[in-house]
Design a protein around this motif. Structure first.
Motif, PDB file in Angstrom:
ATOM      1  N   SER A  73      -7.377   1.213  -7.602  1.00 13.54           N
ATOM      2  CA  SER A  73      -5.897   1.826  -8.334  1.00 13.54           C
ATOM      3  C   SER A  73      -5.807   3.333  -8.311  1.00 13.54           C
ATOM      4  O   SER A  73      -4.969   3.844  -8.030  1.00 13.54           O
ATOM      5  CB  SER A  73      -5.805   1.343  -9.843  1.00 13.54           C
ATOM      6  OG  SER A  73      -6.516   0.182 -10.043  1.00 13.54           O
ATOM      7  N   LYS A  74      -7.026   3.726  -8.586  1.00  7.34           N
ATOM      8  CA  LYS A  74      -6.911   5.326  -8.445  1.00  7.34           C
ATOM      9  C   LYS A  74      -6.729   5.733  -6.867  1.00  7.34           C
ATOM     10  O   LYS A  74      -5.905   6.709  -6.819  1.00  7.34           O
ATOM     11  CB  LYS A  74      -8.413   5.670  -8.752  1.00  7.34           C
ATOM     12  CG  LYS A  74      -8.789   7.305  -8.363  1.00  7.34           C
ATOM     13  CD  LYS A  74      -7.942   8.445  -9.132  1.00  7.34           C
ATOM     14  CE  LYS A  74      -8.633   9.753  -8.762  1.00  7.34           C
ATOM     15  NZ  LYS A  74      -7.802  10.642  -8.405  1.00  7.34           N
ATOM     16  N   LEU A  77      -2.962   5.505  -6.415  1.00 13.76           N
ATOM     17  CA  LEU A  77      -2.269   6.583  -7.108  1.00 13.76           C
ATOM     18  C   LEU A  77      -2.324   7.770  -6.011  1.00 13.76           C
ATOM     19  O   LEU A  77      -1.276   8.629  -6.018  1.00 13.76           O
ATOM     20  CB  LEU A  77      -2.753   6.734  -8.493  1.00 13.76           C
ATOM     21  CG  LEU A  77      -2.444   5.846  -9.470  1.00 13.76           C
ATOM     22  CD1 LEU A  77      -3.234   6.161 -10.613  1.00 13.76           C
ATOM     23  CD2 LEU A  77      -0.918   5.967  -9.801  1.00 13.76           C
ATOM     24  N   GLU A 112       4.237  -0.157 -13.399  1.00 17.71           N
ATOM     25  CA  GLU A 112       3.365   0.631 -13.759  1.00 17.71           C
ATOM     26  C   GLU A 112       3.464   2.172 -12.549  1.00 17.71           C
ATOM     27  O   GLU A 112       3.589   3.032 -13.230  1.00 17.71           O
ATOM     28  CB  GLU A 112       2.060   0.300 -14.072  1.00 17.71           C
ATOM     29  CG  GLU A 112       1.605  -0.552 -15.052  1.00 17.71           C
ATOM     30  CD  GLU A 112       1.991  -0.335 -16.692  1.00 17.71           C
ATOM     31  OE1 GLU A 112       2.221   1.001 -16.750  1.00 17.71           O
ATOM     32  OE2 GLU A 112       1.886  -1.060 -17.527  1.00 17.71           O
ATOM     33  N   ASP A 116       5.885   6.445 -12.210  1.00 21.06           N
ATOM     34  CA  ASP A 116       5.026   7.483 -12.082  1.00 21.06           C
ATOM     35  C   ASP A 116       5.793   8.561 -11.091  1.00 21.06           C
ATOM     36  O   ASP A 116       5.469   9.801 -10.870  1.00 21.06           O
ATOM     37  CB  ASP A 116       3.701   7.461 -11.585  1.00 21.06           C
ATOM     38  CG  ASP A 116       2.828   7.208 -12.910  1.00 21.06           C
ATOM     39  OD1 ASP A 116       3.622   7.207 -13.712  1.00 21.06           O
ATOM     40  OD2 ASP A 116       1.623   6.824 -12.688  1.00 21.06           O
TER      41      ASP A 116
ATOM     42  N   PHE B   9     -12.986  10.945  -7.011  1.00 21.26           N
ATOM     43  CA  PHE B   9     -12.388  12.342  -7.745  1.00 21.26           C
ATOM     44  C   PHE B   9     -12.640  13.718  -6.980  1.00 21.26           C
ATOM     45  O   PHE B   9     -12.777  14.664  -7.434  1.00 21.26           O
ATOM     46  CB  PHE B   9     -12.728  12.231  -9.135  1.00 21.26           C
ATOM     47  CG  PHE B   9     -12.319  11.122  -9.930  1.00 21.26           C
ATOM     48  CD1 PHE B   9     -11.035  11.090 -10.408  1.00 21.26           C
ATOM     49  CD2 PHE B   9     -13.119   9.890  -9.767  1.00 21.26           C
ATOM     50  CE1 PHE B   9     -10.767   9.884 -11.052  1.00 21.26           C
ATOM     51  CE2 PHE B   9     -12.604   8.889 -10.655  1.00 21.26           C
ATOM     52  CZ  PHE B   9     -11.091   8.751 -11.104  1.00 21.26           C
ATOM     53  N   LYS B  11     -10.879  15.622  -4.891  1.00 23.70           N
ATOM     54  CA  LYS B  11      -9.921  16.470  -5.102  1.00 23.70           C
ATOM     55  C   LYS B  11     -10.099  17.302  -6.577  1.00 23.70           C
ATOM     56  O   LYS B  11      -9.705  18.660  -6.502  1.00 23.70           O
ATOM     57  CB  LYS B  11      -8.423  16.185  -4.699  1.00 23.70           C
ATOM     58  CG  LYS B  11      -8.329  15.938  -3.133  1.00 23.70           C
ATOM     59  CD  LYS B  11      -7.033  15.267  -3.002  1.00 23.70           C
ATOM     60  CE  LYS B  11      -6.470  15.125  -1.816  1.00 23.70           C
ATOM     61  NZ  LYS B  11      -5.414  14.221  -1.813  1.00 23.70           N
ATOM     62  N   GLU B  12      -9.970  16.483  -7.464  1.00 28.63           N
ATOM     63  CA  GLU B  12     -10.080  17.248  -8.796  1.00 28.63           C
ATOM     64  C   GLU B  12     -11.249  17.962  -8.913  1.00 28.63           C
ATOM     65  O   GLU B  12     -11.248  18.841  -9.693  1.00 28.63           O
ATOM     66  CB  GLU B  12     -10.172  15.796  -9.819  1.00 28.63           C
ATOM     67  CG  GLU B  12      -8.888  15.166  -9.758  1.00 28.63           C
ATOM     68  CD  GLU B  12      -8.705  14.088  -8.858  1.00 28.63           C
ATOM     69  OE1 GLU B  12      -9.658  13.813  -7.846  1.00 28.63           O
ATOM     70  OE2 GLU B  12      -7.562  13.393  -8.758  1.00 28.63           O
ATOM     71  N   LYS B  42      -1.546  21.961 -12.658  1.00 22.69           N
ATOM     72  CA  LYS B  42      -0.852  20.767 -11.854  1.00 22.69           C
ATOM     73  C   LYS B  42      -1.931  19.627 -11.825  1.00 22.69           C
ATOM     74  O   LYS B  42      -1.638  18.452 -11.737  1.00 22.69           O
ATOM     75  CB  LYS B  42      -0.551  21.365 -10.613  1.00 22.69           C
ATOM     76  CG  LYS B  42       0.184  20.506  -9.613  1.00 22.69           C
ATOM     77  CD  LYS B  42       0.550  20.964  -8.524  1.00 22.69           C
ATOM     78  CE  LYS B  42       1.058  19.973  -7.407  1.00 22.69           C
ATOM     79  NZ  LYS B  42       1.049  20.558  -5.918  1.00 22.69           N
ATOM     80  N   LYS B  46      -1.467  15.710 -13.137  1.00 22.15           N
ATOM     81  CA  LYS B  46      -1.707  14.411 -12.214  1.00 22.15           C
ATOM     82  C   LYS B  46      -2.716  13.651 -12.961  1.00 22.15           C
ATOM     83  O   LYS B  46      -2.505  12.556 -12.678  1.00 22.15           O
ATOM     84  CB  LYS B  46      -2.063  15.206 -10.751  1.00 22.15           C
ATOM     85  CG  LYS B  46      -2.135  14.071  -9.831  1.00 22.15           C
ATOM     86  CD  LYS B  46      -2.696  14.590  -8.436  1.00 22.15           C
ATOM     87  CE  LYS B  46      -3.263  13.580  -7.744  1.00 22.15           C
ATOM     88  NZ  LYS B  46      -4.311  14.010  -6.540  1.00 22.15           N
ATOM     89  N   ARG B  49      -1.718  11.718 -15.717  1.00 23.51           N
ATOM     90  CA  ARG B  49      -0.697  10.576 -15.136  1.00 23.51           C
ATOM     91  C   ARG B  49      -1.528   9.552 -14.651  1.00 23.51           C
ATOM     92  O   ARG B  49      -1.101   8.400 -14.867  1.00 23.51           O
ATOM     93  CB  ARG B  49       0.328  11.299 -14.140  1.00 23.51           C
ATOM     94  CG  ARG B  49       1.374  10.574 -13.628  1.00 23.51           C
ATOM     95  CD  ARG B  49       2.628  11.424 -12.919  1.00 23.51           C
ATOM     96  NE  ARG B  49       1.833  12.328 -11.695  1.00 23.51           N
ATOM     97  CZ  ARG B  49       1.656  11.752 -10.938  1.00 23.51           C
ATOM     98  NH1 ARG B  49       1.691  10.474 -10.436  1.00 23.51           N
ATOM     99  NH2 ARG B  49       1.258  12.763  -9.828  1.00 23.51           N
ATOM    100  N   HIS B  50      -2.422  10.057 -13.889  1.00 25.23           N
ATOM    101  CA  HIS B  50      -3.239   9.065 -13.382  1.00 25.23           C
ATOM    102  C   HIS B  50      -4.117   8.351 -14.345  1.00 25.23           C
ATOM    103  O   HIS B  50      -4.244   6.705 -14.458  1.00 25.23           O
ATOM    104  CB  HIS B  50      -4.415   9.362 -12.370  1.00 25.23           C
ATOM    105  CG  HIS B  50      -3.702   9.555 -10.877  1.00 25.23           C
ATOM    106  ND1 HIS B  50      -4.685  10.178  -9.909  1.00 25.23           N
ATOM    107  CD2 HIS B  50      -2.394  10.014 -10.853  1.00 25.23           C
ATOM    108  CE1 HIS B  50      -3.841  10.382  -8.944  1.00 25.23           C
ATOM    109  NE2 HIS B  50      -2.632  10.199  -9.281  1.00 25.23           N
ATOM    110  N   THR B  53      -1.780   5.662 -16.239  1.00 25.66           N
ATOM    111  CA  THR B  53      -1.273   4.588 -15.363  1.00 25.66           C
ATOM    112  C   THR B  53      -2.583   3.661 -15.299  1.00 25.66           C
ATOM    113  O   THR B  53      -2.570   2.337 -15.522  1.00 25.66           O
ATOM    114  CB  THR B  53      -0.926   4.833 -14.000  1.00 25.66           C
ATOM    115  OG1 THR B  53       0.027   5.936 -14.131  1.00 25.66           O
ATOM    116  CG2 THR B  53      -0.401   3.891 -13.221  1.00 25.66           C
ATOM    117  N   LEU B  54      -3.891   4.250 -15.113  1.00 29.32           N
ATOM    118  CA  LEU B  54      -5.233   3.452 -14.643  1.00 29.32           C
ATOM    119  C   LEU B  54      -5.279   2.799 -16.084  1.00 29.32           C
ATOM    120  O   LEU B  54      -5.641   1.457 -15.994  1.00 29.32           O
ATOM    121  CB  LEU B  54      -6.084   4.408 -14.284  1.00 29.32           C
ATOM    122  CG  LEU B  54      -6.202   4.777 -12.748  1.00 29.32           C
ATOM    123  CD1 LEU B  54      -7.361   5.724 -12.671  1.00 29.32           C
ATOM    124  CD2 LEU B  54      -6.419   3.591 -11.996  1.00 29.32           C
TER     125      LEU B  54
END
Lengths: 130, 499
Positions: A73-74, A77, A112, A116, B9, B11-12, B42, B46, B49-50, B53-54
């Motif tokens: 899912s990640k 996204l 969902e 976004d 993760f 990029k984060e 930013k 993001k 938002r992720h 949704t997750l």
């Protein structure tokens, strides 16, 4: 550029990214043992592709996943983020979230994701029985 | 796995790292700080938002999984489901030998019934049967192996092992309860319009079986194989309707708790030697049956007392209530004598006894004179009736029977009193009333009675007998009361007076 083709396995989906036909498809189940490793070639192909993409070229992205884990899912996204940014830059990209008839769960997942994104065209497509 | 999460993760992480590095310098130009801050914001947006949704997607997936597990649970036995769900690693249930008690049941002639039922009706019918039986299997802790049409296969001893004796006893008790429940189901099916009453038959055997997963890597079945499985199945086929056949080994474990018929010797298909089987009758004692029932269809009584929950006082109350109801049904509450309905029934009995034994039978109506002239309340009048009833009862013999005929009239049945003796006997009763003063509302009073008597004569109906005795009473009344008149009951002599 060369097309990206990855065969479907028990744990990972089939990837068919065709740069000539401008059709990108992810089909099957997605719970690979190492998600980022599996999708790394997908992202690098996508970034190259978008860089070279003409603005007026229409692109169809078909996602048809019957099962995916949280890591996938990640990944989805992140994948949609790249497409959304490209759409923001003026590219004509449409995502088709394909779900089986009566599969309400899959439809809900699609909804969902759709919520976004603003620039990206996100279609929920019901698959008709064959 | 951790590297996978890290790279997911990446990029984060780069954004966080550069923000951390920036903060290490004390002297940062504002422009650099703002640029970095925008990047961080930013990235944060993001991530938020992720995360949102997750979380939603993950919740949805969990719900889907739970629904799936719930649905799946209906298709495998409760014990097996628990074992699969709780097993931590991917350990498959290995095949092993263990002693089990195996149960088979089916419905006799079900294929015939099924052949003329519609598909929908059949499935409704079958499901109501299997639902009821499965509840009993779960109650007794059996592992439901499978359904095969109307047949049910259950075993005790795996995955949960207690003791061989315990498994055998629980299995037989389960079978007895199933047999009992079938009675209720038959009633239900009959009401639903199914003609043929269906009966089950059951077979039970104990012995070593191999238990585990059998099948292919794609589709496994957790089941048992071995000779006791075949034996239980053959015993079931050999049983007649409503019968439970158990193997000799099973019997060895249960005979101190459950009563069985004398052993039978059976020749069963697939077994070279003769097989000893026992037919289960019922549980010893009432250990598990605390419900006591009285079902008296003639009296229309249906009492059910649950001794496991009833208190002593409640029990006494129920018995008293029953007694009161019975008493009220046949007695006049003022006098304690039989009421009209009961005494007339008794008169019929005495008439047929007199006919059979050629004994004399005297009958009289005794009316209280001028009762209606006493100007008092109903309660006072009833008190007078009660007191006169007491006087009459003292005057009659032990084997005479007195009842209340109507408001002011009693009826007396005198077995053995013949034509010659009735006037004298009835007059004695009249005199005893006349001679005794009674207290009415504080005043001593003398009351009198008129008596009309007759004797039963052969072939006379109850109606004719009553007509005769009423005619006699009317005659006594016309003579001014306090009088005895006797007439014959046979029609040809209707008007002949004895007095």
């Amino acid at each position: 550029m060369e097309n990206l083709i990855i065969e479907e396995t028990k744990f990972s989906p089939s990837i068919v990214f065709d740069g000539e036909k401008h059709s990108l498809s992810i089909t099957g189940k997605s719970y690979p043992e190492n998600t980022s490793v599996f999708y790394a070639p997908v992202f690098s192909w996508l970034e190259d592709y978008i860089e070279k993409l003409d603005d007026n070229q229409e692109v169809g992205v078909n996602i048809e996943l019957i099962y995916f884990n949280s890591s996938s899912s990640k990944v989805l996204l992140d994948f949609f983020d790249i497409l959304d940014e490209a759409a923001e830059d003026g590219k004509s990209i449409a995502v088709n979230w394909i779900y089986e008839e009566d599969d309400e769960d899959s439809l809900e997942f699609g909804e969902e994701f759709k919520e976004d994104y603003e620039s990206l065209t996100f279609n929920l497509v019901e698959k008709k029985p064959e | 796995m951790s590297t996978d999460k890290d790279s997911l993760f990446s990029k984060e992480r780069v954004i966080v790292k550069s923000a951390e590095n920036l903060l290490k310098n004390s002297d940062i130009p504002l422009e650099t700080l703002l640029g970095s801050y925008r990047k961080l914001l930013k990235g944060y947006k993001k991530l938020l938002r992720h995360a949102t949704t997750l979380t939603r997607v993950s919740d949805n997936q969990q719900r889907k999984l739970n629904t799936l597990l719930e649905r799946l649970g209906r298709y495998v036995s409760f014990q097996l489901f628990k074992k699969i769900a709780e097993e931590k690693d991917d350990n498959e249930i290995k095949a092993r030998r263990t002693k089990l008690t195996v149960f088979f049941s089916d419905l006799k002639d079900f294929s015939y019934t099924a052949s003329h039922l519609e598909g929908e009706t059949l499935s409704e019918f079958l499901n109501s049967y299997l639902e009821t039986m499965t509840k009993i299997v779960i109650k007794w802790g059996g592992t439901l192996d499978k359904y095969m049409g109307d047949a049910i296969m259950v075993f005790f001893g795996d995955p949960e092992f207690i003791s061989d004796k315990d498994h055998a006893i629980r299995c037989v008790k389960m079978a007895i309860e199933m047999r009992e429940q079938m009675k209720g189901l038959r009633k239900k099916w009959y009401k639903m319009g199914y003609q043929e009453p269906l009966h089950s038959r059951m077979g039970i055997a104990t012995g070593y079986c191999t238990v585990g997963n059998f099948g292919s890597s794609e589709r496994m079945d957790y089941t048992i194989i071995g000779s006791p499985v075949n034996l239980a199945s053959r015993l079931e086929t050999a049983a007649d309707v409503d019968e439970i056949f158990i193997s000799h080994e099973t019997w060895g474990y249960i005979n101190d708790e459950i009563i069985c018929d004398a052993p039978l010797t059976l020749n069963l298909k697939g077994f070279h030697q003769q097989i000893i089987a026992h037919k289960v009758l019922y549980l010893k004692g009432n250990d598990n049956n605390d419900v006591f029932c009285i079902l008296d269809e003639i009296r229309g009584e249906n009492i059910e007392i649950d001794f496991s929950s009833i208190s002593k006082n409640e029990l006494i109350r129920i018995i008293k209530l029953q007694e009161t109801l019975k008493y009220r049904a046949i007695h006049d509450l003022t006098t304690g004598l039989m009421n009209r309905e009961a005494i007339l029934k008794r008169l019929e009995v005495e008439m047929s006894r007199s006919e059979r034994e050629s004994n004399a039978l005297g009958v009289a109506l005794i009316e209280i004179d001028t009762l209606h002239r006493i100007e008092q309340s109903d309660a006072v009048l009833e008190d007078v009736v009660r007191k006169i009833a007491e006087i009459i009862c003292t005057a009659i013999r032990d084997y005479d029977i007195c009842g209340r005929f109507d408001e002011s009239v009693f009826i007396l049945i005198s077995p053995g009193t013949g034509i010659d003796t009735i006037p004298c006997f009835f007059d004695r009763i009249r005199k005893s009333v006349e001679n005794k003063k009674i207290l009415v509302h504080g005043h001593q009073m003398r009351m009198t009675v008129s008596v009309g008597g007759t004797c039963y004569e052969k072939k006379i109906t109850l109606e004719s007998l009553l007509q005769a005795v009423e005619a006699a009473l009317s005659k006594a009344r016309k003579k001014g009361g306090n009088n005895v008149e006797c007439i014959r009951s046979s029609i040809e002599c209707f008007n002949k007076s004895y007095s």
